[in-house]
Design a protein around this motif. Sequence first.
Motif, PDB file in Angstrom:
ATOM      1  N   LEU A  71     -14.050  99.261  70.472  1.00 44.70           N
ATOM      2  CA  LEU A  71     -14.215  98.889  69.079  1.00 44.70           C
ATOM      3  C   LEU A  71     -14.392  97.386  68.897  1.00 44.70           C
ATOM      4  CD1 LEU A  71     -11.736 101.228  67.157  1.00 44.70           C
ATOM      5  CD2 LEU A  71     -14.223 101.300  67.174  1.00 44.70           C
ATOM      6  N   VAL A  72     -13.869  96.594  69.821  1.00 48.27           N
ATOM      7  CA  VAL A  72     -14.038  95.143  69.727  1.00 48.27           C
ATOM      8  C   VAL A  72     -15.508  94.776  69.927  1.00 48.27           C
ATOM      9  CG1 VAL A  72     -13.352  92.905  70.653  1.00 48.27           C
ATOM     10  CG2 VAL A  72     -11.687  94.765  70.541  1.00 48.27           C
ATOM     11  N   PHE A  73     -16.152  95.376  70.931  1.00 47.95           N
ATOM     12  CA  PHE A  73     -17.576  95.130  71.137  1.00 47.95           C
ATOM     13  C   PHE A  73     -18.388  95.605  69.936  1.00 47.95           C
ATOM     14  CE2 PHE A  73     -16.627  95.376  75.897  1.00 47.95           C
ATOM     15  CZ  PHE A  73     -16.661  94.001  76.041  1.00 47.95           C
ATOM     16  N   LEU A  74     -18.005  96.746  69.366  1.00 50.59           N
ATOM     17  CA  LEU A  74     -18.702  97.251  68.192  1.00 50.59           C
ATOM     18  C   LEU A  74     -18.467  96.336  66.996  1.00 50.59           C
ATOM     19  CD1 LEU A  74     -20.480  99.765  67.759  1.00 50.59           C
ATOM     20  CD2 LEU A  74     -18.502 100.862  66.690  1.00 50.59           C
ATOM     21  N   PHE A  75     -17.284  95.745  66.922  1.00 50.62           N
ATOM     22  CA  PHE A  75     -16.958  94.786  65.865  1.00 50.62           C
ATOM     23  C   PHE A  75     -17.865  93.564  65.953  1.00 50.62           C
ATOM     24  CE2 PHE A  75     -14.543  91.035  64.489  1.00 50.62           C
ATOM     25  CZ  PHE A  75     -14.211  91.383  63.189  1.00 50.62           C
ATOM     26  N   PHE A  76     -18.056  93.046  67.165  1.00 54.03           N
ATOM     27  CA  PHE A  76     -18.945  91.905  67.357  1.00 54.03           C
ATOM     28  C   PHE A  76     -20.383  92.285  67.001  1.00 54.03           C
ATOM     29  CE2 PHE A  76     -15.438  89.943  69.442  1.00 54.03           C
ATOM     30  CZ  PHE A  76     -15.726  88.590  69.537  1.00 54.03           C
ATOM     31  N   LEU A 129      -8.415  98.387  63.260  1.00 55.50           N
ATOM     32  CA  LEU A 129      -9.809  97.980  63.431  1.00 55.50           C
ATOM     33  C   LEU A 129     -10.756  98.908  62.683  1.00 55.50           C
ATOM     34  CD1 LEU A 129     -10.659  96.722  67.046  1.00 55.50           C
ATOM     35  CD2 LEU A 129     -10.927  95.544  64.876  1.00 55.50           C
ATOM     36  N   ILE A 130     -10.482 100.214  62.736  1.00 55.74           N
ATOM     37  CA  ILE A 130     -11.339 101.181  62.040  1.00 55.74           C
ATOM     38  C   ILE A 130     -11.310 100.926  60.531  1.00 55.74           C
ATOM     39  CG2 ILE A 130     -11.601 103.615  61.446  1.00 55.74           C
ATOM     40  CD1 ILE A 130     -10.722 104.305  64.294  1.00 55.74           C
ATOM     41  N   VAL A 131     -10.114 100.712  59.986  1.00 55.49           N
ATOM     42  CA  VAL A 131      -9.983 100.423  58.554  1.00 55.49           C
ATOM     43  C   VAL A 131     -10.709  99.124  58.210  1.00 55.49           C
ATOM     44  CG1 VAL A 131      -8.356  99.855  56.707  1.00 55.49           C
ATOM     45  CG2 VAL A 131      -7.824 101.700  58.315  1.00 55.49           C
ATOM     46  N   TYR A 132     -10.548  98.104  59.055  1.00 44.91           N
ATOM     47  CA  TYR A 132     -11.201  96.805  58.832  1.00 44.91           C
ATOM     48  C   TYR A 132     -12.717  96.949  58.893  1.00 44.91           C
ATOM     49  CZ  TYR A 132     -11.841  91.728  59.105  1.00 44.91           C
ATOM     50  OH  TYR A 132     -12.205  90.441  58.864  1.00 44.91           O
ATOM     51  N   PHE A 133     -13.207  97.783  59.794  1.00 46.21           N
ATOM     52  CA  PHE A 133     -14.634  98.083  59.894  1.00 46.21           C
ATOM     53  C   PHE A 133     -15.166  98.602  58.556  1.00 46.21           C
ATOM     54  CE2 PHE A 133     -15.058  98.032  64.575  1.00 46.21           C
ATOM     55  CZ  PHE A 133     -16.368  97.632  64.679  1.00 46.21           C
ATOM     56  N   PHE A 134     -14.488  99.609  58.029  1.00 46.04           N
ATOM     57  CA  PHE A 134     -14.944 100.216  56.779  1.00 46.04           C
ATOM     58  C   PHE A 134     -14.909  99.216  55.630  1.00 46.04           C
ATOM     59  CE2 PHE A 134     -14.226 104.365  58.861  1.00 46.04           C
ATOM     60  CZ  PHE A 134     -15.385 105.011  58.468  1.00 46.04           C
ATOM     61  N   LYS A 135     -13.932  98.314  55.654  1.00 53.44           N
ATOM     62  CA  LYS A 135     -13.872  97.287  54.620  1.00 53.44           C
ATOM     63  C   LYS A 135     -15.086  96.366  54.717  1.00 53.44           C
ATOM     64  CE  LYS A 135     -11.162  93.380  52.944  1.00 53.44           C
ATOM     65  NZ  LYS A 135      -9.981  92.510  53.146  1.00 53.44           N
ATOM     66  N   ILE A 136     -15.431  95.929  55.929  1.00 55.59           N
ATOM     67  CA  ILE A 136     -16.596  95.058  56.122  1.00 55.59           C
ATOM     68  C   ILE A 136     -17.869  95.767  55.680  1.00 55.59           C
ATOM     69  CG2 ILE A 136     -18.035  93.894  57.850  1.00 55.59           C
ATOM     70  CD1 ILE A 136     -15.484  93.391  59.470  1.00 55.59           C
ATOM     71  N   LEU A 137     -18.004  97.035  56.059  1.00 58.33           N
ATOM     72  CA  LEU A 137     -19.201  97.790  55.691  1.00 58.33           C
ATOM     73  C   LEU A 137     -19.278  98.001  54.175  1.00 58.33           C
ATOM     74  CD1 LEU A 137     -19.225 100.440  58.554  1.00 58.33           C
ATOM     75  CD2 LEU A 137     -20.973  98.700  58.142  1.00 58.33           C
ATOM     76  N   HIS A 138     -18.134  98.209  53.540  1.00 57.72           N
ATOM     77  CA  HIS A 138     -18.119  98.377  52.080  1.00 57.72           C
ATOM     78  C   HIS A 138     -18.577  97.093  51.388  1.00 57.72           C
ATOM     79  CE1 HIS A 138     -16.871  99.698  48.104  1.00 57.72           C
ATOM     80  NE2 HIS A 138     -16.154  98.588  47.983  1.00 57.72           N
ATOM     81  N   LYS A 160     -20.761 103.967  60.457  1.00 56.97           N
ATOM     82  CA  LYS A 160     -19.638 104.699  59.869  1.00 56.97           C
ATOM     83  C   LYS A 160     -19.419 106.014  60.603  1.00 56.97           C
ATOM     84  CE  LYS A 160     -20.368 102.890  55.186  1.00 56.97           C
ATOM     85  NZ  LYS A 160     -20.670 103.253  53.782  1.00 56.97           N
ATOM     86  N   LEU A 161     -20.508 106.669  60.940  1.00 62.51           N
ATOM     87  CA  LEU A 161     -20.402 107.929  61.670  1.00 62.51           C
ATOM     88  C   LEU A 161     -19.801 107.712  63.057  1.00 62.51           C
ATOM     89  CD1 LEU A 161     -20.897 110.927  61.594  1.00 62.51           C
ATOM     90  CD2 LEU A 161     -23.261 110.537  62.300  1.00 62.51           C
ATOM     91  N   ILE A 162     -20.177 106.622  63.702  1.00 59.63           N
ATOM     92  CA  ILE A 162     -19.607 106.295  65.011  1.00 59.63           C
ATOM     93  C   ILE A 162     -18.101 106.062  64.890  1.00 59.63           C
ATOM     94  CG2 ILE A 162     -19.469 104.422  66.715  1.00 59.63           C
ATOM     95  CD1 ILE A 162     -22.452 104.344  66.806  1.00 59.63           C
ATOM     96  N   LEU A 163     -17.695 105.357  63.851  1.00 59.84           N
ATOM     97  CA  LEU A 163     -16.263 105.109  63.645  1.00 59.84           C
ATOM     98  C   LEU A 163     -15.499 106.411  63.415  1.00 59.84           C
ATOM     99  CD1 LEU A 163     -16.456 101.979  61.325  1.00 59.84           C
ATOM    100  CD2 LEU A 163     -15.726 102.030  63.712  1.00 59.84           C
ATOM    101  N   LEU A 164     -16.092 107.330  62.670  1.00 60.70           N
ATOM    102  CA  LEU A 164     -15.447 108.625  62.425  1.00 60.70           C
ATOM    103  C   LEU A 164     -15.314 109.422  63.721  1.00 60.70           C
ATOM    104  CD1 LEU A 164     -17.123 109.673  59.057  1.00 60.70           C
ATOM    105  CD2 LEU A 164     -14.751 108.964  59.417  1.00 60.70           C
ATOM    106  N   ILE A 165     -16.312 109.315  64.596  1.00 66.59           N
ATOM    107  CA  ILE A 165     -16.254 110.012  65.887  1.00 66.59           C
ATOM    108  C   ILE A 165     -15.148 109.414  66.761  1.00 66.59           C
ATOM    109  CG2 ILE A 165     -17.511 110.482  68.028  1.00 66.59           C
ATOM    110  CD1 ILE A 165     -20.065 110.643  66.362  1.00 66.59           C
ATOM    111  N   VAL A 166     -15.054 108.078  66.768  1.00 68.32           N
ATOM    112  CA  VAL A 166     -13.983 107.422  67.524  1.00 68.32           C
ATOM    113  C   VAL A 166     -12.619 107.848  66.986  1.00 68.32           C
ATOM    114  CG1 VAL A 166     -12.905 105.197  68.055  1.00 68.32           C
ATOM    115  CG2 VAL A 166     -15.391 105.435  68.177  1.00 68.32           C
TER     116      VAL A 166
END
Length: 217
Positions: A71-76, A129-138, A160-166
């Motif tokens: 998720l860190v690489f995906l975050f970058f 990280l997943i929650v933070y991801f969704f916040k950034i995307l929102h 978003k779909l990738i995050l849900l799968i993770v």
Amino acid sequence: MIELSTIIDLVTFGSSIMFGILFFSSKIKNNSGNFYLSLFLFCIGYITFKGIVYDIYEREIFQFDVSLFLLVFLFFYLNKTIGRILNYWWYLLFVPGVLINLTTYFKNLNQILILIHFHQIFYLFTLFLIVYFFKILHVHNSHIKEFYSNIESKTLSWLKLILLIVYSFHFFEFIEALIPTKRADDLEILFSIIYSLIPFSLVYLIGLNGFYQFEIF
């Protein structure tokens, strides 16, 4: 006889390495972000390779754990794609992955009380990280609506779909832990197929969307 989960892992391993090399070497639309996407794919390839080796030898050969780097690489990748300026504190997100590997290689570290609960803490780290991801995307989606009329290729909905799968991977791990041991043994094949389909789905989604994703700002 080769199990279905092993066949899926073999396909996933080959695809993740191939796509990882392509994202790493090709000069395509989002070159700065695709470097991190290739590292994400290489991590998936390594995880599936560990699973294949485990199926063959029935024991862990490779101890190094890359799951907390995914998720860190995906975050970058996300932040490079939406044009955010690099913050050096982001590199601190690699610390949990480094620490979990240190506890694996240096068993005496587990004598320290706080390290005993590292695995539980790192599950919370993944959830954060997943929650933070969704916040950034929102925030990103709200922002692009002010500048673009055609936002179909700019919403990053596939991430978003990738995050849900993770998240589903950790959900199934949680469910499996709740099942009594005897019943869990009966469901072992089912869970092994599920755990093989999850990385396969990640690689498929990235291969389907990653090559067409350009840097937005």
